[in-house]
Motif scaffolding. Structure first.
Motif, mmCIF file in Angstrom:
data_model
loop_
_atom_site.group_PDB
_atom_site.id
_atom_site.type_symbol
_atom_site.label_atom_id
_atom_site.label_comp_id
_atom_site.label_asym_id
_atom_site.label_seq_id
_atom_site.Cartn_x
_atom_site.Cartn_y
_atom_site.Cartn_z
ATOM 1 N N SER A 110 -19.189 -14.321 -19.013
ATOM 2 C CA SER A 110 -17.708 -13.957 -18.873
ATOM 3 C C SER A 110 -17.760 -12.375 -19.033
ATOM 4 O O SER A 110 -17.210 -11.429 -19.572
ATOM 5 N N ILE A 111 -18.266 -11.579 -17.905
ATOM 6 C CA ILE A 111 -18.256 -10.279 -17.671
ATOM 7 C C ILE A 111 -17.264 -10.143 -16.734
ATOM 8 O O ILE A 111 -17.225 -10.539 -15.355
ATOM 9 N N GLU A 112 -16.529 -9.228 -17.071
ATOM 10 C CA GLU A 112 -15.118 -8.718 -16.346
ATOM 11 C C GLU A 112 -14.783 -7.200 -15.984
ATOM 12 O O GLU A 112 -14.358 -6.651 -16.879
ATOM 13 N N PRO A 113 -15.644 -6.738 -15.105
ATOM 14 C CA PRO A 113 -15.548 -5.350 -14.794
ATOM 15 C C PRO A 113 -14.232 -4.706 -14.591
ATOM 16 O O PRO A 113 -13.142 -5.683 -14.088
ATOM 17 N N LEU A 114 -13.674 -3.643 -14.918
ATOM 18 C CA LEU A 114 -12.740 -3.104 -14.307
ATOM 19 C C LEU A 114 -12.963 -2.437 -13.061
ATOM 20 O O LEU A 114 -13.521 -1.571 -12.931
ATOM 21 N N LEU A 115 -12.067 -2.887 -12.112
ATOM 22 C CA LEU A 115 -12.444 -2.674 -10.576
ATOM 23 C C LEU A 115 -11.528 -1.577 -10.468
ATOM 24 O O LEU A 115 -10.365 -1.409 -10.821
ATOM 25 N N GLY A 116 -11.766 -0.935 -9.157
ATOM 26 C CA GLY A 116 -11.153 0.061 -8.644
ATOM 27 C C GLY A 116 -10.891 1.485 -9.439
ATOM 28 O O GLY A 116 -10.020 2.184 -9.431
ATOM 29 N N GLN A 117 -11.979 1.629 -10.282
ATOM 30 C CA GLN A 117 -12.164 2.832 -10.975
ATOM 31 C C GLN A 117 -13.291 3.610 -10.516
ATOM 32 O O GLN A 117 -14.259 3.438 -10.902
ATOM 33 N N GLU A 118 -12.982 4.596 -9.841
ATOM 34 C CA GLU A 118 -14.010 5.657 -9.387
ATOM 35 C C GLU A 118 -14.121 6.658 -10.225
ATOM 36 O O GLU A 118 -13.166 7.520 -10.497
ATOM 37 N N VAL A 119 -15.543 6.760 -10.641
ATOM 38 C CA VAL A 119 -15.846 8.031 -11.878
ATOM 39 C C VAL A 119 -15.670 9.171 -11.044
ATOM 40 O O VAL A 119 -16.394 9.124 -9.991
ATOM 41 N N GLN A 120 -15.079 9.966 -11.695
ATOM 42 C CA GLN A 120 -14.885 11.516 -11.146
ATOM 43 C C GLN A 120 -15.870 12.474 -12.227
ATOM 44 O O GLN A 120 -16.217 13.528 -11.342
ATOM 45 N N GLN A 121 -15.924 12.152 -13.274
ATOM 46 C CA GLN A 121 -16.641 12.958 -14.241
ATOM 47 C C GLN A 121 -17.270 11.973 -15.382
ATOM 48 O O GLN A 121 -16.273 11.397 -15.863
ATOM 49 N N ALA A 122 -18.260 12.202 -15.747
ATOM 50 C CA ALA A 122 -19.042 11.794 -17.068
ATOM 51 C C ALA A 122 -19.413 12.940 -17.959
ATOM 52 O O ALA A 122 -20.435 13.312 -17.618
ATOM 53 N N LYS A 123 -18.955 13.251 -18.969
ATOM 54 C CA LYS A 123 -19.202 14.455 -19.804
ATOM 55 C C LYS A 123 -19.373 13.976 -21.375
ATOM 56 O O LYS A 123 -18.758 13.514 -21.816
ATOM 57 N N PHE A 124 -20.593 14.682 -21.871
ATOM 58 C CA PHE A 124 -20.782 14.447 -23.354
ATOM 59 C C PHE A 124 -19.915 15.280 -24.168
ATOM 60 O O PHE A 124 -20.082 16.677 -23.871
ATOM 61 N N THR A 126 -19.557 17.292 -27.528
ATOM 62 C CA THR A 126 -20.404 17.567 -28.653
ATOM 63 C C THR A 126 -19.490 17.538 -29.798
ATOM 64 O O THR A 126 -20.049 17.441 -30.981
ATOM 65 N N ASN A 127 -18.251 17.632 -29.735
ATOM 66 C CA ASN A 127 -17.226 17.542 -31.022
ATOM 67 C C ASN A 127 -17.297 16.056 -31.757
ATOM 68 O O ASN A 127 -17.475 15.979 -32.769
ATOM 69 N N THR A 128 -17.060 15.061 -30.750
ATOM 70 C CA THR A 128 -16.777 13.837 -30.955
ATOM 71 C C THR A 128 -18.085 13.213 -31.047
ATOM 72 O O THR A 128 -18.114 11.878 -31.405
ATOM 73 N N ARG A 129 -19.119 13.453 -30.285
ATOM 74 C CA ARG A 129 -20.402 12.995 -30.112
ATOM 75 C C ARG A 129 -20.239 11.758 -29.313
ATOM 76 O O ARG A 129 -20.709 10.846 -29.594
ATOM 77 N N CYS A 130 -19.384 11.659 -28.211
ATOM 78 C CA CYS A 130 -18.962 10.618 -27.456
ATOM 79 C C CYS A 130 -18.986 11.052 -25.952
ATOM 80 O O CYS A 130 -18.568 12.281 -25.776
ATOM 81 N N TRP A 131 -19.151 9.962 -25.175
ATOM 82 C CA TRP A 131 -19.056 10.417 -23.832
ATOM 83 C C TRP A 131 -17.843 10.126 -23.094
ATOM 84 O O TRP A 131 -16.862 9.198 -23.493
ATOM 85 N N CYS A 132 -17.119 11.146 -22.439
ATOM 86 C CA CYS A 132 -15.953 10.901 -21.841
ATOM 87 C C CYS A 132 -15.975 10.765 -20.308
ATOM 88 O O CYS A 132 -16.644 11.526 -19.395
ATOM 89 N N VAL A 133 -15.545 9.395 -20.093
ATOM 90 C CA VAL A 133 -15.792 9.030 -18.452
ATOM 91 C C VAL A 133 -14.450 9.092 -18.034
ATOM 92 O O VAL A 133 -13.612 8.161 -18.245
ATOM 93 N N ARG A 134 -14.091 9.921 -16.911
ATOM 94 C CA ARG A 134 -12.952 10.131 -16.397
ATOM 95 C C ARG A 134 -12.844 9.462 -14.785
ATOM 96 O O ARG A 134 -13.828 9.709 -14.104
ATOM 97 N N THR A 135 -11.959 8.362 -14.621
ATOM 98 C CA THR A 135 -11.856 8.001 -13.701
ATOM 99 C C THR A 135 -10.628 8.248 -12.700
ATOM 100 O O THR A 135 -9.737 9.078 -13.233
ATOM 101 N N ASN A 136 -10.148 7.599 -11.572
ATOM 102 C CA ASN A 136 -8.821 7.864 -10.868
ATOM 103 C C ASN A 136 -7.813 7.540 -11.819
ATOM 104 O O ASN A 136 -6.708 7.833 -11.420
ATOM 105 N N GLU A 137 -8.060 6.568 -12.839
ATOM 106 C CA GLU A 137 -6.816 6.231 -13.567
ATOM 107 C C GLU A 137 -6.578 6.572 -14.928
ATOM 108 O O GLU A 137 -5.922 6.734 -15.700
ATOM 109 N N TYR A 138 -8.160 6.437 -15.381
ATOM 110 C CA TYR A 138 -8.176 6.517 -16.958
ATOM 111 C C TYR A 138 -9.365 7.447 -17.381
ATOM 112 O O TYR A 138 -9.873 8.054 -16.605
ATOM 113 N N GLN A 139 -9.342 7.763 -18.897
ATOM 114 C CA GLN A 139 -10.232 8.468 -19.214
ATOM 115 C C GLN A 139 -10.725 7.550 -20.537
ATOM 116 O O GLN A 139 -10.152 7.421 -21.705
#
Length: 418
Positions: A110-124, A126-139
């Motif tokens: 039951s793997i359902e990828p979110l399609l049509g999402q081209e990654v523009q930037q993935a950055k860590f 340090t404040n939230t200690r999380c990865w922020c992945v920005r695509t053409n639609e979402y972050q």
């Protein structure tokens, strides 16, 4: 280390309206590597989200491979975790059989990828200690990032003097399907790896006059020896003998089955095929019939291209020849360095260099990679287990069972309703 609840609370206080919190890993890429690690995580009770820039899973296999392609290794070395190939499949499944296997694999888990999402930037962050992945639609924001976009994300187009002047047809191997449209024409194949050799054979079998550029020395091995896969035989022998001994055995078998490749214009490197693979990642060519066509003169071996002309090419030995089409079987490269803001995990050097690969399957700040070990599908499956086990330990130690009112998003369906 801060607890997960504190991290989430800290994050929610600063969350922007266009950000989506993922309580689980974000996986970049819905090819075999991405599917494998998503399945391994699911088996360990960990949700994940796959982001894919194309409109389907396994887009490379579905849209950028030639029709006659079969797996070059026996199916037992190409299985993804937990699900074997159907028993009725041949030892070397066809392209379509492998695609069917991947589709069934995604459906089973039951793997359902979110399609049509081209990654523009993935950055860590340090404040939230999380990865922020920005695509053409979402972050997307997640404590874990898994890079599974593969070593073959983008075609390599070489810069060759005069290529823009060539008036014939030029295409990369990623757009080649079969040789039917080239019947009766002269075609130059640039690149002598597995794809270049197999495309040359396909062209020849469809009535084209194929020439293949062999600029450097390379190892060609028979696909099978004494009825057994050369790769499987190598794996068995390596359990008992050092690489140098196994290499000598493979070269002996190759000479018996294929003959002396120097006689057909293809020299062998000074070090053995396995040593070469381990040291610089150069994969030996497994012969599927091209060598016989070269011996018979049906496929012509030419030296490296010095420059292109409007009607053909001039080669390093000074000869000039006309061609109607050029096929660039020049391989692919990773595009990770264009969007991953972590120079310590993936080198920022040229993507074709071994130094551009990650130093291991795990980096700092919960970033991982799957499918970059130059060990094919077998390596991707092994990476998937390692990554999932490591995240499972992290998941358990941080007590990730939370109830967050912001409704964390896990699947493409829920994101589409977000």
């Amino acid at each position: 280390m801060q607890t997960q609840s504190k991290l989430v609370e800290k994050y929610l206080n600063t969350m922007q309206s266009d950000q989506i919190m993922i309580i689980g890993p974000v996986i970049i890429g819905a090819g075999p590597s991405g599917l494998a690690v998503a399945a391994c995580l699911k088996q360990r009770g960990i949700p994940s989200l796959i982001i894919e820039k194309e409109s389907c899973i396994a887009s490379l296999w579905k849209h950028k491979t030639y029709n006659r392609l079969h797996l070059h290794l026996p199916k037992k070395f190409c299985e993804l975790p937990y699900i074997p190939f159907p028993p009725e499949y041949p030892i070397y499944p066809t392209k379509q059989q492998f695609i069917n296997y991947l589709d069934a694999y995604a459906k089973h888990f039951s793997i359902e990828p979110l399609l049509g999402q081209e990654v523009q930037q993935a950055k860590f962050d340090t404040n939230t200690r999380c990865w922020c992945v920005r695509t053409n639609e979402y972050q997307f924001v997640s404590p874990w990032l898994i890079v599974a976009s593969g070593e073959n994300a983008e075609p390599v187009i070489p810069v060759i003097d005069g290529i823009s002047k060539f008036t014939g047809r030029i295409l990369h191997a990623s757009t080649y399907k079969n040789g039917v449209a080239f019947k009766g024409s002269k075609v130059l194949v640039v690149g002598c790896g597995n794809s270049g050799m197999e495309i040359s054979l396909d062209l020849c079998n469809n009535g084209a006059q194929a020439s293949i550029v062999v600029r450097d020395k390379l190892h060609i091995l028979p696909k099978q020896v004494i009825g057994k896969s050369t790769f499987a035989l190598s794996m068995s022998l390596l359990k008992w003998f050092p690489v140098t001994v196994v290499d000598r055995f493979l070269l002996f078998c190759s000479r018996l089955v294929i003959g002396d490749t120097n006689r057909i214009g293809i020299g062998r490197p000074e070090i053995g095929p396995l040593q070469l693979k381990n040291s610089v990642g150069k994969t030996p060519v497994l012969d599927v019939g091209a060598c016989a066509k070269i011996k018979s003169g049906e496929i012509k071996v030419v030296r490296g291209v010095r420059k292109f002309t409007d009607k053909g090419a001039e080669f390093l030995d000074g000869t000039v020849e006309e061609f109607e089409s050029v096929i660039l079987a020049t391989g692919y490269k990773s595009n990770v360095k264009s969007w991953l803001r972590d120079p310590n995990f993936f080198s920022q050097n040229d993507a074709n260099s071994e130094k551009s690969l990650p130093k291991s399957w795990k980096g700092k700040n919960r970033v991982y990679s799957v499918g970059f070990t130059r060990q094919g599908l077998l390596g991707a499956a092994m990476d998937a287990h390692k990554v999932a086990d490591d995240i499972k330990r992290d998941w358990n130690s941080e007590a990730w069972n939370l109830h967050v009112e912001s409704k964390p998003i896990f699947t493409s369906q829920s994101i589409n309703h977000y």
